[in-house]
Design an enzyme around this catalytic site. Structure first.
Site, mmCIF file in Angstrom:
data_model
loop_
_atom_site.group_PDB
_atom_site.id
_atom_site.type_symbol
_atom_site.label_atom_id
_atom_site.label_comp_id
_atom_site.label_asym_id
_atom_site.label_seq_id
_atom_site.Cartn_x
_atom_site.Cartn_y
_atom_site.Cartn_z
ATOM 1 C CG HIS A 2 -1.849 1.194 1.256
ATOM 2 N ND1 HIS A 2 -3.085 1.171 0.648
ATOM 3 C CD2 HIS A 2 -1.701 2.436 1.789
ATOM 4 C CE1 HIS A 2 -3.668 2.342 0.814
ATOM 5 N NE2 HIS A 2 -2.847 3.126 1.509
ATOM 6 C CB CYS A 3 2.093 3.336 -2.695
ATOM 7 S SG CYS A 3 3.214 4.719 -2.991
#
Length: 406
Positions: free
Chosen positions: A288-289
């Site tokens: 998850h960026c």
């Protein structure tokens, strides 16, 4: 006469429902379901008044009061818009205000620049771990990244270009790089490969078929006492079929290992994972960026790598042009660490401070890009690497850059 008599029941059938008045640009429906106005944003703030009173009297503010104050502020922080004021996410505001202030303060003196540019990554990491621990989505880093791009470009146009060292061709190349970054980010922000629940799709597809079955059942059972005309038997049969199909799909022998997600209620394929921040399963989830406020998965991994590559090339090119302008007759590496007289002029000092800020951001993005290339070469995802480290089934190589997952 017959026409008049037939028209009277039609008038009785009409039910007059009160129409909702359209909202003006400054009105909105608050979290309590009541109509409110932007001009009344400071009215009826009992929680804020209580918090201020306790702060003035040197009393501790309870966490519940702080949460209610933040909820009230986030609900009333809106901008005028057509058909009602739109809510503004409070997490996008700090970068818009603090980044220009910090960079201008850092350009006053060399020591102030060292302190500010050192504290900015520390504050960003602290906020990242704070939101990561709470498993919350935030637009802070996306706002910081986009505003940093825009503000660096603005400083470049205002302070570097007028000095005459940057020609139209170089400026056009830098501008094209900026637009390509935004285009790649837009593509990376799209659906990373979310998994949908097959049961819900089966229900939606079989909705019309169920209606036909119920209507046929009602027609057949009409006039027979004790017959169930509600179609509960058909509903029960469909539910049993769905359960049976899910068990068959979960237990069928396949080449790819499948797993059952209890939160999404679906069978996910191999290398898919449930993102605890987005709250949904993603195909071949990498991580998850926070910089795009989305997951990096099967559908947007290439766009994410492309965005990193274009950003690195554009950032290095912009840094080179700026240093060549404010520190002439010096190489880029030398000018980055030794540029005498740069703080004598405020314009060159601000440009030099923005260069160092860009270097810090570029170094962080280069590290992410390098890790991504290593993972791709070893055919592993970042989630698989972190899982191997947590389970102590992997070992670090090359100063921790490479993780052998076994």
């Amino acid at each position: 006469m017959t026409q008049k008599g037939s028209m009277k029941p039609a008038k009785n059938k009409k039910t007059e429902e009160p129409e909702l008045e359209p909202l003006c640009c400054c009105e909105y429906i608050d979290r309590n379901g009541e109509k409110n106005h932007l001009a009344a944003c400071l009215c009826d703030c009992e929680d804020l008044d209580e918090g201020c009173d306790r702060w003035i009297t040197c009393k501790s503010v309870r966490p519940e009061t702080c949460e209610r104050i933040m909820d009230t502020i986030s609900d009333r922080l809106r901008i005028p818009w057509l058909r009602g004021a739109k809510k503004v996410n409070i997490s996008i505001i700090p970068p818009l205000v603090l980044l220009p202030v910090f960079l201008h303060v850092a350009s006053w003196h060399f020591l102030l620049g060292v302190v500010v540019l050192t504290s900015l990554p520390v504050l960003a990491l602290w906020y990242y771990y704070l939101t990561h621990r709470r498993k919350e989505q935030t637009l802070f880093f996306l706002s910081l990244g986009l505003f940093s791009l825009g503000y660096m470009y603005y400083v470049f146009l205002q302070e570097v270009v007028p000095k005459g060292r940057v020609g139209p061709t170089r400026l056009a190349v830098l501008t094209c790089g900026l637009f390509l970054i935004l285009l790649a980010l837009y593509r990376a922000k799209k659906n990373p490969g979310y998994l949908s629940n097959p049961a819900s799709s089966d229900r939606s597809l079989s909705g019309s078929h169920m209606g036909c079955l119920n209507r046929k059942g009602q027609d057949k059972t009409k006039g027979f006492p004790g017959a169930d005309t509600s179609g509960s038997l058909n509903n029960r049969t469909l539910k049993d079929d769905l359960k049976g199909s899910s068990r068959m799909s979960a237990g069928s022998p396949t080449k790819v290992k499948e797993d059952w997600c209890a939160k999404c209620q679906l069978v996910r394929p191999a290398r898919a994972w449930h993102c605890r921040i987005c709250g949904i399963c993603v195909k071949r989830m990498d991580h998850h960026c926070v910089w795009i406020n989305s997951c990096v998965g099967e559908s947007n991994h290439q766009a994410f790598i492309l965005a990193l590559l274009i950003f690195l090339l554009t950032s290095v090119y912009g840094i080179t042009l700026t240093l060549d302008t404010i520190c002439r007759d010096r190489s880029v590496f030398t000018a980055l660490f030794y540029c005498p007289g740069v703080y004598a002029n405020y314009s060159s000092a601000l440009s030099f401070t923005c260069v160092w800020y860009s270097v810090i951001i570029t170094a962080g993005m280069a590290y992410i890009f390098l890790i991504q290339l290593i993972n791709i070469s070893y055919n592993v995802t970042e989630r698989e690497v972190q899982q191997a480290l947590r389970q102590k089934t992997g070992r670090r190589l090359l100063c921790g850059l490479i993780v052998d997952t076994g």
